[in-house]
Design a protein around this motif. Structure first.
Motif, PDB file in Angstrom:
ATOM      1  N   GLU A  83     -15.641   1.644  18.422  1.00 29.11           N
ATOM      2  CA  GLU A  83     -15.225   2.764  17.572  1.00 29.11           C
ATOM      3  C   GLU A  83     -16.103   3.988  17.817  1.00 29.11           C
ATOM      4  O   GLU A  83     -15.609   5.119  17.893  1.00 29.11           O
ATOM      5  N   ALA A  84     -17.396   3.769  17.982  1.00 23.45           N
ATOM      6  CA  ALA A  84     -18.314   4.878  18.255  1.00 23.45           C
ATOM      7  C   ALA A  84     -17.980   5.545  19.579  1.00 23.45           C
ATOM      8  O   ALA A  84     -18.040   6.780  19.709  1.00 23.45           O
ATOM      9  N   ARG A  85     -17.622   4.751  20.582  1.00 22.84           N
ATOM     10  CA  ARG A  85     -17.257   5.317  21.887  1.00 22.84           C
ATOM     11  C   ARG A  85     -16.018   6.214  21.767  1.00 22.84           C
ATOM     12  O   ARG A  85     -15.971   7.317  22.318  1.00 22.84           O
ATOM     13  N   MET A  86     -15.020   5.704  21.082  1.00 25.39           N
ATOM     14  CA  MET A  86     -13.790   6.485  20.944  1.00 25.39           C
ATOM     15  C   MET A  86     -14.014   7.741  20.116  1.00 25.39           C
ATOM     16  O   MET A  86     -13.437   8.799  20.397  1.00 25.39           O
ATOM     17  N   ASN A  87     -14.872   7.652  19.113  1.00 24.73           N
ATOM     18  CA  ASN A  87     -15.182   8.832  18.300  1.00 24.73           C
ATOM     19  C   ASN A  87     -15.925   9.890  19.110  1.00 24.73           C
ATOM     20  O   ASN A  87     -15.677  11.097  18.951  1.00 24.73           O
ATOM     21  N   ARG A  88     -16.856   9.468  19.974  1.00 27.68           N
ATOM     22  CA  ARG A  88     -17.565  10.441  20.804  1.00 27.68           C
ATOM     23  C   ARG A  88     -16.585  11.177  21.717  1.00 27.68           C
ATOM     24  O   ARG A  88     -16.679  12.408  21.883  1.00 27.68           O
ATOM     25  N   ARG A  89     -15.661  10.442  22.303  1.00 26.45           N
ATOM     26  CA  ARG A  89     -14.680  11.107  23.182  1.00 26.45           C
ATOM     27  C   ARG A  89     -13.780  12.044  22.387  1.00 26.45           C
ATOM     28  O   ARG A  89     -13.509  13.181  22.802  1.00 26.45           O
ATOM     29  N   LYS A  90     -13.346  11.594  21.227  1.00 26.96           N
ATOM     30  CA  LYS A  90     -12.480  12.409  20.367  1.00 26.96           C
ATOM     31  C   LYS A  90     -13.154  13.701  19.940  1.00 26.96           C
ATOM     32  O   LYS A  90     -12.519  14.764  19.863  1.00 26.96           O
ATOM     33  N   ASN A  91     -14.451  13.613  19.692  1.00 28.15           N
ATOM     34  CA  ASN A  91     -15.197  14.772  19.186  1.00 28.15           C
ATOM     35  C   ASN A  91     -15.849  15.601  20.291  1.00 28.15           C
ATOM     36  O   ASN A  91     -16.642  16.508  20.008  1.00 28.15           O
ATOM     37  N   GLY A  92     -15.542  15.300  21.548  1.00 28.51           N
ATOM     38  CA  GLY A  92     -16.033  16.111  22.648  1.00 28.51           C
ATOM     39  C   GLY A  92     -17.512  15.944  22.960  1.00 28.51           C
ATOM     40  O   GLY A  92     -18.119  16.832  23.583  1.00 28.51           O
ATOM     41  N   LYS A  93     -18.087  14.828  22.564  1.00 29.26           N
ATOM     42  CA  LYS A  93     -19.495  14.570  22.861  1.00 29.26           C
ATOM     43  C   LYS A  93     -19.641  14.156  24.336  1.00 29.26           C
ATOM     44  O   LYS A  93     -18.685  13.695  24.951  1.00 29.26           O
ATOM     45  N   PRO A  94     -20.820  14.325  24.912  1.00 30.36           N
ATOM     46  CA  PRO A  94     -21.011  13.897  26.306  1.00 30.36           C
ATOM     47  C   PRO A  94     -20.679  12.418  26.478  1.00 30.36           C
ATOM     48  O   PRO A  94     -21.076  11.584  25.661  1.00 30.36           O
ATOM     49  N   MET A  95     -19.941  12.108  27.538  1.00 27.11           N
ATOM     50  CA  MET A  95     -19.638  10.709  27.835  1.00 27.11           C
ATOM     51  C   MET A  95     -20.862  10.078  28.488  1.00 27.11           C
ATOM     52  O   MET A  95     -21.385  10.595  29.472  1.00 27.11           O
ATOM     53  N   ARG A  96     -21.306   8.954  27.954  1.00 23.50           N
ATOM     54  CA  ARG A  96     -22.551   8.333  28.385  1.00 23.50           C
ATOM     55  C   ARG A  96     -22.284   7.261  29.442  1.00 23.50           C
ATOM     56  O   ARG A  96     -21.633   6.256  29.160  1.00 23.50           O
ATOM     57  N   PHE A  97     -22.810   7.485  30.631  1.00 21.32           N
ATOM     58  CA  PHE A  97     -22.675   6.536  31.727  1.00 21.32           C
ATOM     59  C   PHE A  97     -24.001   5.805  31.922  1.00 21.32           C
ATOM     60  O   PHE A  97     -25.056   6.438  32.023  1.00 21.32           O
ATOM     61  N   LEU A  98     -23.951   4.471  31.969  1.00 22.75           N
ATOM     62  CA  LEU A  98     -25.135   3.653  32.227  1.00 22.75           C
ATOM     63  C   LEU A  98     -25.058   3.111  33.647  1.00 22.75           C
ATOM     64  O   LEU A  98     -24.176   2.315  33.967  1.00 22.75           O
TER      65      LEU A  98
END
Length: 493
Positions: free
Chosen positions: A277-292
């Motif tokens: 849910e946190a991942r989808m919320n970050r994408r929805k809100n335009g936050k930087p996508m975090r790549f590991l």
């Protein structure tokens, strides 16, 4: 006990195969000695690195006549051994998953690394083979060597019953490390050698947790219960498919083989819904996508890492992407990346050698109010911290970038880069089928294309949805089931 190199699940080995297996064992004896008659005392001590996190205690195998003063007693009721070797990071990571679930279920996990007792023939034999495998992994970057030697060896060579015959004979030299371990304490082996050695040593309750989903005789340890993460691998092992060329093999007995699902840490499984849910919320809100980006124990992916970083730099500058880069215990890889890509300099945040700092960062990154930007580099000199760093960062990342090895089974959206060994390709195939990972990207252009798919489409949301559904189906419950299976063997269940 029957000679396990002569007959494998009822399949009789030709005299030439058995003779070759005996020669392999004699070669190691000439090189490293034979400590079959040695009486090594064992000592149980706290694991200084993951002891608090996973409740782990180490089993140390000491030199003859050494003092065991200060040893913790074995927990004969709830104790469980996780037998492993340091060969790359994969077997340690699976072991951590077993320990995590054992702790959660109320058991006491003991860590027994057969590659950590340098005075024993066992460790000398394993180290020699580990060095050879690591060399092969590095040489596999040469396309000719990879095509003619490395991939055929990893795909068909390790698949043959004849290979298992030699391994069984060599594992007889590893048995002495178990001599003073209580024989009824369950053993979960996350590599076949600790399982084979335990059986040769007379351990009564052994589970052989097979890591790969390309069926290979390499992973067989007759006398133990074999657990499998994937249904297609289960079927391949059941009939020992293709393990004696075109000859139809006698199948494995039904009670020797159990499908469990993926071996995953309790901390990751229990937080799947919240993390997705946190991942989808970050994408929805335009936050930087975090790549590991996580480099494996063979350290063979630096060039691909560099290409990915260069591709993502424009997105990082615009706060559309952020990077975690875990180089494990390969500090030079991090230094090389910085030198090769000077444009990184203005974006770097380093977390080098301080595990408390890494833990604090991983915890803060889970907070929805934390803005993660730039490029965060992680390095730890200790193998436990180097491996577990990825586990800590996995929960707050959006996309895990990895070769399709043991990490192919983890419940996080995954981008698969080029494999190291043909057997690994099946990890990507399985992950793509269950919807939590991409196809294997075997070159830089396809890797960049897939990065674009994550950044520009809703692929991340699709994978998160699949992960949540997979959890409902019990796909990620394998480590819990392996632990319960091992403890159930002791109870006669």
């Amino acid at each position: 006990m029957s000679d396990r190199a002569k007959e494998i699940f009822g399949n009789i080995m030709p005299e030439s195969v058995y003779s070759k297996a005996e020669k392999s064992k004699k070669k190691f004896i000439r090189k490293f000695g034979d400590d079959t008659n040695k009486n090594y005392p064992v000592k149980v001590v706290k694991n200084e690195y993951i002891g608090d996190l996973l409740g782990v205690k180490n089993i140390e195998v000491l030199e003859e006549n050494a003092s065991t003063e200060g040893s913790f007693p074995f927990d004969n009721e709830k104790g469980l051994i996780v037998g492993n070797i340091r060969m790359g990071f994969g077997h340690y990571r699976i072991s951590m998953a077993m320990a995590s679930c054992a702790k959660h279920l109320g058991y006491t996990p003991y860590w027994m690394d057969l590659n950590s007792y340098p005075h024993t023939t066992c460790t000398k034999v394993i180290s020699a083979q580990n060095d050879l495998y690591s060399l092969g992994s590095r040489l596999s970057k040469n396309p000719i060597f990879n095509k003619l030697v490395w991939e055929p060896t990893n795909y068909e060579g390790f698949r043959a019953l004849s290979y298992n015959a030699a391994d069984q004979k060599n594992a007889e030299l590893m048995a002495p490390v178990y001599r003073n371990v209580p024989k009824d304490i369950p053993v979960i082996a996350t590599h076949v050698w600790p399982a084979q050695a335990a059986i040769h040593a007379g351990m009564k309750n052994v589970v052989n947790a097979i890591p790969d989903n390309w069926p290979m005789a390499l992973h067989l340890s007759e006398g133990s219960i074999h657990t499998i993460q994937c249904r297609n691998a289960y079927m391949g092992y059941r009939i020992l498919n293709g393990m004696n060329k075109k000859t139809v093999c006698k199948p494995m007995p039904k009670d020797s083989l159990v499908y469990t699902g993926h071996y995953i840490d309790h901390e990751l499984v229990s937080n799947i819904e919240a993390d997705c849910e946190a991942r989808m919320n970050r994408r929805k809100n335009g936050k930087p996508m975090r790549f590991l980006l996580t480099i494996g124990g063979a350290g063979a992916q630096k060039e691909i890492f560099a290409a990915i970083i260069k591709y993502l730099l424009p997105y990082i500058e615009k706060n559309k992407a952020a990077l975690y880069v875990n180089v494990g215990d390969y500090k030079q890889v991090w230094e090389d990346l910085k030198n090769e890509i000077p444009e990184m300099k203005n974006h770097i945040h380093e977390h080098l050698g301080d595990f408390k700092d890494t833990e604090a960062f991983a915890e803060s990154a889970l907070d929805e109010n934390t803005e993660v930007t730039g490029i965060h580099g992680f390095w730890h000199g200790n193998i436990f911290e180097a491996v577990y760093c990825t586990n800590l960062l996995m929960r707050s990342c959006d996309v895990l970038v990895t070769k399709p090895s043991e990490l192919a089974f983890y419940p996080v959206p995954k981008l698969f880069i080029k494999r190291v060994g043909k057997h690994e390709m099946w990890g990507a195939i399985h992950s793509a089928e269950v919807g939590d990972g991409t196809l294997e990207c075997r070159d830089i252009p396809h890797t960049e294309q897939m990065l674009s798919q994550f950044l520009e489409t809703d692929l991340l949301d699709e994978m998160c949805g699949c992960i949540v559904e997979n959890k409902k189906a019990g796909l990620y419950d394998g480590a819990y089931k392996v632990v319960e299976l091992a403890m159930g063997m002791k109870k006669g269940e």
